[in-house]
Design a protein around this motif. Structure first.
Motif, PDB file in Angstrom:
ATOM      1  N   PRO A 174       4.244   8.631 -11.201  1.00  0.00           N
ATOM      2  CA  PRO A 174       3.902   7.230 -10.918  1.00  0.00           C
ATOM      3  C   PRO A 174       2.591   6.861 -11.601  1.00  0.00           C
ATOM      4  CG  PRO A 174       3.582   8.596  -8.965  1.00  0.00           C
ATOM      5  CD  PRO A 174       4.139   9.482 -10.028  1.00  0.00           C
ATOM      6  N   GLN A 233      -0.691  -1.689  -5.609  1.00  0.00           N
ATOM      7  CA  GLN A 233       0.163  -0.788  -4.832  1.00  0.00           C
ATOM      8  C   GLN A 233      -0.511  -0.297  -3.558  1.00  0.00           C
ATOM      9  OE1 GLN A 233       0.613   2.187  -7.833  1.00  0.00           O
ATOM     10  NE2 GLN A 233       2.372   1.185  -8.775  1.00  0.00           N
ATOM     11  N   PHE A 247       9.043  10.877  -6.043  1.00  0.00           N
ATOM     12  CA  PHE A 247       9.540  10.988  -7.414  1.00  0.00           C
ATOM     13  C   PHE A 247       9.881  12.449  -7.720  1.00  0.00           C
ATOM     14  CE2 PHE A 247       5.066  11.717  -7.320  1.00  0.00           C
ATOM     15  CZ  PHE A 247       4.823  12.713  -8.248  1.00  0.00           C
ATOM     16  N   CYS A 267       5.869  13.964  -3.299  1.00  0.00           N
ATOM     17  CA  CYS A 267       5.314  12.747  -2.737  1.00  0.00           C
ATOM     18  C   CYS A 267       3.846  12.709  -3.150  1.00  0.00           C
ATOM     19  CB  CYS A 267       5.413  12.728  -1.211  1.00  0.00           C
ATOM     20  SG  CYS A 267       4.595  11.284  -0.476  1.00  0.00           S
ATOM     21  N   ARG A 272      13.619   8.671  -8.454  1.00  0.00           N
ATOM     22  CA  ARG A 272      12.771   8.211  -9.556  1.00  0.00           C
ATOM     23  C   ARG A 272      12.240   9.404 -10.345  1.00  0.00           C
ATOM     24  NH1 ARG A 272       7.640   7.619 -10.917  1.00  0.00           N
ATOM     25  NH2 ARG A 272       7.002   5.814 -12.109  1.00  0.00           N
ATOM     26  N   LEU A 315      -0.619   4.543 -10.945  1.00  0.00           N
ATOM     27  CA  LEU A 315      -1.263   3.835  -9.843  1.00  0.00           C
ATOM     28  C   LEU A 315      -1.897   2.529 -10.318  1.00  0.00           C
ATOM     29  CD1 LEU A 315      -3.058   6.725  -7.911  1.00  0.00           C
ATOM     30  CD2 LEU A 315      -0.784   5.755  -7.543  1.00  0.00           C
ATOM     31  N   ARG A 333       0.089   0.822   4.270  1.00  0.00           N
ATOM     32  CA  ARG A 333       0.792   1.935   3.618  1.00  0.00           C
ATOM     33  C   ARG A 333       0.200   3.284   4.025  1.00  0.00           C
ATOM     34  NH1 ARG A 333       1.154  -1.429  -1.683  1.00  0.00           N
ATOM     35  NH2 ARG A 333       3.019  -2.619  -1.191  1.00  0.00           N
ATOM     36  N   SER A 342      -1.460   4.352  -0.808  1.00  0.00           N
ATOM     37  CA  SER A 342      -0.304   4.153  -1.670  1.00  0.00           C
ATOM     38  C   SER A 342       0.528   5.431  -1.596  1.00  0.00           C
ATOM     39  CB  SER A 342      -0.774   3.910  -3.105  1.00  0.00           C
ATOM     40  OG  SER A 342       0.315   3.832  -3.989  1.00  0.00           O
ATOM     41  N   GLN A 343       1.846   5.270  -1.559  1.00  0.00           N
ATOM     42  CA  GLN A 343       2.738   6.433  -1.450  1.00  0.00           C
ATOM     43  C   GLN A 343       3.888   6.277  -2.444  1.00  0.00           C
ATOM     44  OE1 GLN A 343       4.546   6.913   2.413  1.00  0.00           O
ATOM     45  NE2 GLN A 343       4.838   9.090   2.083  1.00  0.00           N
ATOM     46  N   HIS A 344       4.174   7.354  -3.171  1.00  0.00           N
ATOM     47  CA  HIS A 344       5.245   7.357  -4.167  1.00  0.00           C
ATOM     48  C   HIS A 344       6.057   8.639  -4.029  1.00  0.00           C
ATOM     49  CE1 HIS A 344       3.389   4.054  -6.464  1.00  0.00           C
ATOM     50  NE2 HIS A 344       2.264   4.589  -6.054  1.00  0.00           N
TER      51      HIS A 344
END
Length: 180
Positions: A106, A112, A132, A140, A102, A108, A117, A128-130
Motif C-alpha cells: 500500500p 487514509q 494485502f 496487515c 489486493r 500511505l 480507523r 490507517s489499516q491495509h
C-alpha cells in the motif's frame, strides 16, 4: 539502518526504534528456529498448537518490551509528532484471498488516516489499516500517527518506512524450511 528477520526487511530511520519478532511456540510443537531469527527480541509466547508469524514494529518512540501486535502499549504514548508502523503477517495460505486479495504494498496518504480507523479510540491519534499480499504472503499494515491534525506532516514519514519494506517470497522461505 536496515533491519531484517523472517524474510522481512525495513529501513529504520535514525532515532527510530524497531523490532521484528515471532512469538515462540511451546517446545513440544516448536520447529527449530531459522538462522535469521537468532538474536531477535523475544515476544510473548504463543498458545499450545498456535501458529505464529512475524510482526514488524517501527516507531519514533522507544518500544516497550511488551508491545501488542497492533501497538497496544506504545500508541498511548505517542506525542503529536510521533509515528508507529506495524506489519503483521497472516500467512501464505491466505495470500491473494478475501481481505488479502489486493497485491502489492500500500501507499500511505494523509487522506487514509482517521481517528475512527483505530482498533480502539485513543484521543488525538489517527490510524490507517491495509490488508494485502506480497510474494505469496498475506499482511496487515497498521499505521498510527500521534495527532490527526498533524497527519499532513507525519504520514510522509510513515510512508517512507513503508516504502522501504521488502519481503522474500513464501516459496523462497519454504526452500529454507521456514513456514510463513
Amino acid at each position: 539502518m536496515r533491519r531484517s528477520g523472517f524474510g522481512i526487511s525495513v529501513d529504520v530511520p535514525s532515532g527510530w526504534t524497531s523490532a521484528i519478532v515471532r512469538r515462540p511456540v511451546p517446545p513440544e510443537t516448536a520447529p527449530a528456529p531459522p538462522p535469521e531469527a537468532r538474536g531477535l527480541a523475544p515476544a510473548a509466547p504463543a498458545e499450545p498448537g498456535e501458529r505464529t508469524l512475524p510482526v514488524v514494529h517501527v516507531c519514533t518512540r522507544p518500544l516497550p518490551t511488551a508491545v501488542g501486535d497492533f501497538g497496544s502499549g506504545v500508541i498511548e504514548l505517542l506525542t503529536p509528532e510521533d509515528v508507529f508502523v506495524s506489519l503483521v503477517e497472516y500467512g501464505s495460505d491466505l495470500a491473494g484471498f478475501g481481505l488479502f486479495e489486493r497485491q502489492g504494498w500500500p501507499r500511505l496518504a494523509p487522506s487514509q488516516f482517521s481517528p475512527n480507523r483505530m482498533f480502539r479510540e485513543v484521543p488525538g491519534r489517527s490510524g490507517s489499516q491495509h490488508f494485502f499480499s506480497v510474494g505469496g504472503r498475506a499482511f496487515c499494515l497498521f499505521t498510527v500517527v500521534g495527532s490527526h491534525s498533524r497527519r499532513m506532516a507525519t504520514v510522509p514519514r510513515a510512508a517512507g518506512v513503508v516504502r522501504s519494506l521488502a519481503v522474500e517470497p513464501a516459496s523462497v522461505m519454504a526452500r529454507r524450511g521456514v513456514v510463513v
